[in-house]
Design an enzyme around this catalytic site. Structure first.
Site, PDB file in Angstrom:
ATOM      1  N   HIS A 226       0.838  -1.208   0.000  1.00 52.68           N
ATOM      2  CA  HIS A 226       0.000   0.000   0.000  1.00 52.68           C
ATOM      3  C   HIS A 226       0.871   1.254   0.000  1.00 52.68           C
ATOM      4  CE1 HIS A 226      -3.023  -2.981   1.439  1.00 52.68           C
ATOM      5  NE2 HIS A 226      -3.766  -2.287   0.610  1.00 52.68           N
ATOM      6  N   ASN A 227       1.656   1.383  -1.062  1.00 53.37           N
ATOM      7  CA  ASN A 227       2.597   2.505  -1.181  1.00 53.37           C
ATOM      8  C   ASN A 227       2.182   3.398  -2.344  1.00 53.37           C
ATOM      9  OD1 ASN A 227       3.409   1.108  -3.555  1.00 53.37           O
ATOM     10  ND2 ASN A 227       4.625  -0.266  -2.248  1.00 53.37           N
ATOM     11  N   PHE A 228       3.035   4.369  -2.692  1.00 56.64           N
ATOM     12  CA  PHE A 228       2.669   5.343  -3.735  1.00 56.64           C
ATOM     13  C   PHE A 228       2.525   4.663  -5.098  1.00 56.64           C
ATOM     14  CE2 PHE A 228       2.090   9.195  -5.872  1.00 56.64           C
ATOM     15  CZ  PHE A 228       2.924   9.257  -6.978  1.00 56.64           C
TER      16      PHE A 228
ATOM     17  N   HIS B 291       1.206   1.750  -5.640  1.00 56.82           N
ATOM     18  CA  HIS B 291      -0.168   1.202  -5.665  1.00 56.82           C
ATOM     19  C   HIS B 291      -1.152   2.331  -5.961  1.00 56.82           C
ATOM     20  CE1 HIS B 291      -3.859  -0.844  -4.566  1.00 56.82           C
ATOM     21  NE2 HIS B 291      -4.084   0.015  -3.587  1.00 56.82           N
TER      22      HIS B 291
ATOM     23  N   HIS C 241      -7.025   7.054  -2.055  1.00 49.78           N
ATOM     24  CA  HIS C 241      -7.813   6.038  -1.342  1.00 49.78           C
ATOM     25  C   HIS C 241      -7.055   5.250  -0.286  1.00 49.78           C
ATOM     26  CE1 HIS C 241      -5.863   2.981  -3.784  1.00 49.78           C
ATOM     27  NE2 HIS C 241      -6.426   2.077  -3.018  1.00 49.78           N
ATOM     28  N   ASP C 242      -5.700   5.239  -0.336  1.00 54.75           N
ATOM     29  CA  ASP C 242      -4.926   4.490   0.677  1.00 54.75           C
ATOM     30  C   ASP C 242      -3.905   5.378   1.386  1.00 54.75           C
ATOM     31  OD1 ASP C 242      -4.829   1.222  -0.945  1.00 54.75           O
ATOM     32  OD2 ASP C 242      -5.941   1.914   0.821  1.00 54.75           O
TER      33      ASP C 242
ATOM     34  N   ASP D 169      -9.074  -0.493  -7.607  1.00 48.99           N
ATOM     35  CA  ASP D 169      -8.265  -0.791  -6.422  1.00 48.99           C
ATOM     36  C   ASP D 169      -7.712  -2.208  -6.449  1.00 48.99           C
ATOM     37  OD1 ASP D 169      -8.875  -0.907  -2.813  1.00 48.99           O
ATOM     38  OD2 ASP D 169      -7.046  -0.579  -3.978  1.00 48.99           O
TER      39      ASP D 169
END
Ligand code: PDB
Ligand code: ZN
Length: 514
Positions: free
Chosen positions: A260-262, A264, A300-301, A410
Site C-alpha cells: 500500500h505505497n505510492f 499502488h 484512497h490508501d 483498487d
C-alpha cells in the site's frame, strides 16, 4: 500455541529472592507470545520487578515497559501488583524508548540472541516430550524467518518496531526519506514542463501500462497529465503549481511499505483513468463526478500503515479508537486527503463553489469508504440490483457506479500483464506476512490467508480471482461490454496461470510425499 514458561525452569533473573521470613507473590504475564510466571518478595522494589520483566522479555534497560490487565487497562509496575492466576495473566508490552536511537543491528543481535537462547532451551529441555521440543523448534524456525525478513527490511532501512503504531525509520532513513522527497520534487517540477509524447499519453489510457518501468517523479508527471487531459484544470480553475503541490503532498503521505505505497496509488489512479477513457465516461458523467473518481483513486490508501482493519481493531490502535472500529483505515485515508486539501498551497478545490465543494466532499468520502473490502458484497449487490434499469441521470445509480469503479481500480492488478501483476501479489503477501508475524508476537488472532506458515500463493489467488475479481469485473462489463477484452479476459488468463501453478505445486507435493 503459547507456551507457559512453567514447563521451563525460570532463569534466576525471573526470581527475586524474598527477604527473611517474607511472603512471596506469584504473578502470571504474557510477553513475546508466551505466558510467564514470576515470583517476588513483598519487600522487592519497583525497580527489582521491572528488572524481572526486562529479563523475561530479554530487552535492555532502555526499553519502556507497559503492563496491561486482561481487560486492557494499564497497571502500574510495583510491589503492590495484584497476584493473578495463569488464566487471567497480565500482558507485558515493551515500548522501545527512543526508536531513533535504536538501530537495527542491536535489535537483530537481540533477535539472534533470543534465537540462540531459545535453541539452548531446546537442548536443555532434552528430557521434555517430543511435541514440546517440536513446538520450541517451530518457534525457533519462526523466529529465524522473522529475523530474515527483519534483516531484509533493515537492509531497506525500515525498522518495524513491534510496539510503535507507525513504521518507524532509523534516523538515517528518516533523513534519507526527506532527502528523497526533495529529490523527487525537484525532478518532478523539472520534468513537468517537458511534453509527454503522444505514445505515452495513449499508453496511459490502457490497462496494460507497466508501473514498474517508471520512477516516482515520472509517475507524478503522468498523474499531472491525467488531471490535465481530463480538462480538470480548466473546468475547476486549478492552477498548475497548486496541482503539482497537491500531487507531491499525496506522494509524501504514502508510506514505504511493500504493497500500500505510492506505486499502488499510481496503479489504481492509472486504471481509473484508463477505465474512464475506455468506457467514454466523459460523455456520460459530469466533470465533477470524474474529478471525484480520479481523486478518490489517488487518495484512497493515504498513510496506510501496512496493517489492515482487523489488526487495527484487535490491537486497539489509535485509529480503531478514533473511528470506533468502523473502517478505521478508510476513514483515515479520507481524513488525510482532506487535510492536504485544507492547505492553501495544495488546495485544488480552491475555486469550487460551496455547493461544488459539498458535492465533491460527499462523493470522495463515499468512494474512499467504499474501498473497505468488508463491504464488498454490500456494494456489489446494490450495483447488481440497479444494473437492469441503470440510468446515468439517476444520482443514486451514478453514486453506486462511482464506488464500483474505484473498487475495480483498487483490486485490478490481475487485469494487467502477468509480468506486471505477479510482483504485486508478492508485495501484498509480504505485507500480509509482516502483519501476521506481528499478530503472533502480540498474541492476536491470525487470519490463515495472511499466515506465512499456511498460505499457498496460487490457491489463494485462484480463489480470489474466481470468487471476488471475476464476479465484480463481469458485472461492470454488463454495463460497459467493451471492457470484456480489457479487464475480464486478462483476469481469466491469470486464473489459468495460477490454476496451473496450483496443480504443479500439488503434483510436486504428492510426488514428495513418502
Ligand atoms: C484485498 C484486500 C486488502 C488488500 F491472495 C489488498 F492472499 C487486496 F494475496 N487485494 N488487492 C489485490 C488483493 C489483490 N487480494 C488478493 N489478491 C489480489 O490480487 C488475494 C489475497 C487474499 C492473497 Cl482484496
Ligand atoms: Zn488500495
Amino acid at each position: 500455541m503459547s507456551m507457559s514458561r512453567d514447563l521451563i525452569f525460570l532463569p534466576e533473573a525471573c526470581h527475586v529472592p524474598p527477604g527473611p521470613q517474607m511472603t512471596t507473590k506469584i504473578i502470571h504475564f504474557m510477553v513475546n507470545g508466551r505466558v510467564e510466571r514470576a515470583e517476588f518478595g513483598a519487600d522487592s522494589t519497583a525497580e527489582d520487578i521491572k528488572e524481572l520483566f526486562r529479563a523475561a522479555a530479554e530487552v535492555s534497560p532502555h526499553h519502556i515497559l507497559k503492563l496491561y490487565k486482561a481487560n486492557g487497562s494499564v497497571v502500574n509496575i510495583s510491589p503492590m501488583l495484584e497476584p493473578n492466576s495463569q488464566d487471567s495473566y497480565y500482558r507485558l508490552e515493551v515500548v522501545t524508548s527512543d526508536v531513533q536511537s535504536i538501530t537495527m543491528p542491536s535489535n537483530v543481535d537481540n533477535m539472534e540472541h533470543r534465537v540462540s537462547h531459545l535453541e539452548t532451551k531446546v537442548l536443555e529441555e532434552a528430557g521434555k516430550t517430543s511435541e514440546v521440543i517440536s513446538d520450541l523448534q517451530s518457534q525457533v524456525e519462526s523466529f529465524k524467518r522473522k529475523l530474515e525478513s527483519i534483516k531484509h527490511l533493515s537492509w531497506m532501512g525500515i525498522f518495524r518496531d513491534e510496539n510503535t503504531k507507525q513504521i518507524s525509520k532509523s534516523k538515517g532513513t528518516q533523513l534519507n526519506m526527506e532527502e528523497e522527497h526533495r529529490q523527487v520534487r525537484r525532478k518532478f517540477l523539472n520534468m513537468s514542463s517537458l511534453q509527454v509524447t503522444e505514445e505515452v499519453r495513449d499508453h496511459l489510457k490502457t490497462p496494460i501500462f507497466d508501473n514498474w518501468q517508471w520512477e516516482e517523479a515520472e509517475m507524478l508527471v503522468l498523474l499531472q497529465v491525467m488531471f490535465t487531459d481530463l480538462d480538470f484544470l480548466t473546468a475547476f480553475q486549478i492552477k498548475k503549481d497548486v496541482l503539482q503541490n497537491f500531487l507531491f503532498e499525496v506522494y509524501c503521505h504514502y508510506n514505504n511499505i511493500p504493497f500500500h505505497n505510492f506505486q499502488h496509488c499510481f496503479c489504481v489512479t492509472q486504471m481509473m483513468y484508463g477505465l474512464i477513457w475506455l468506457t467514454d465516461l466523459k460523455s456520460k458523467l459530469c466533470s465533477m463526478d470524474l474529478l471525484i473518481m480520479l481523486t478518490s483513486a489517488l487518495c484512497h490508501d493515504l498513510d496506510h500503515p501496512g496493517y489492515n482493519n482487523v489488526y487495527q481493531i484487535n490491537a486497539r490502535t489509535e485509529l480503531a479508537l478514533r473511528y470506533n472500529d468502523i473502517s478505521p483505515l478508510e476513514n483515515h485515508h479520507c481524513a488525510v486527503a482532506f487535510g492536504i486539501l485544507a492547505k492553501e498551497e495544495s488546495n485544488i478545490l480552491k475555486h469550487l463553489t460551496t455547493e461544488q465543494y459539498k458535492q465533491f466532499r460527499a462523493g470522495m468520502i463515499k468512494c474512499i469508504l467504499a474501498t473497505d473490502m468488508a463491504r464488498h458484497n454490500e456494494i456489489l449487490n446494490k450495483f447488481k440490483s440497479i444494473l437492469s434499469i441503470f440510468d446515468f441521470r439517476n444520482k443514486d445509480h451514478k453514486e453506486v457506479l462511482m464506488k464500483i469503479m474505484v473498487k475495480v481500480s483498487d483490486i485490478s492488478n490481475e487485469a494487467r500483464p502477468m509480468a506486471v501483476a505477479e510482483p504485486w501479489l508478492d508485495c501484498l503477501l509480504q505485507e500480509f506476512f509482516n502483519q501476521s508475524d506481528k499478530e503472533k508476537l502480540k498474541g492476536l488472532p491470525v487470519a490463515p490467508f495472511m499466515d506465512r506458515d499456511k498460505v499457498s500463493k496460487p490457491s489463494s489467488q485462484t480463489s480470489f480471482i474466481r470468487f471476488v475479481l471475476l464476479p465484480l469485473f463481469t458485472e461492470l462489463t454488463r454495463l460497459f461490454p467493451c471492457l470484456e477484452q480489457h479487464i475480464v479476459e486478462p483476469v481469466r488468463r491469470a486464473l489459468e496461470y495460477y490454476s496451473d501453478l496450483e496443480r504443479a505445486t500439488q503434483q510436486r507435493e504428492t510426488a514428495c510425499k513418502p
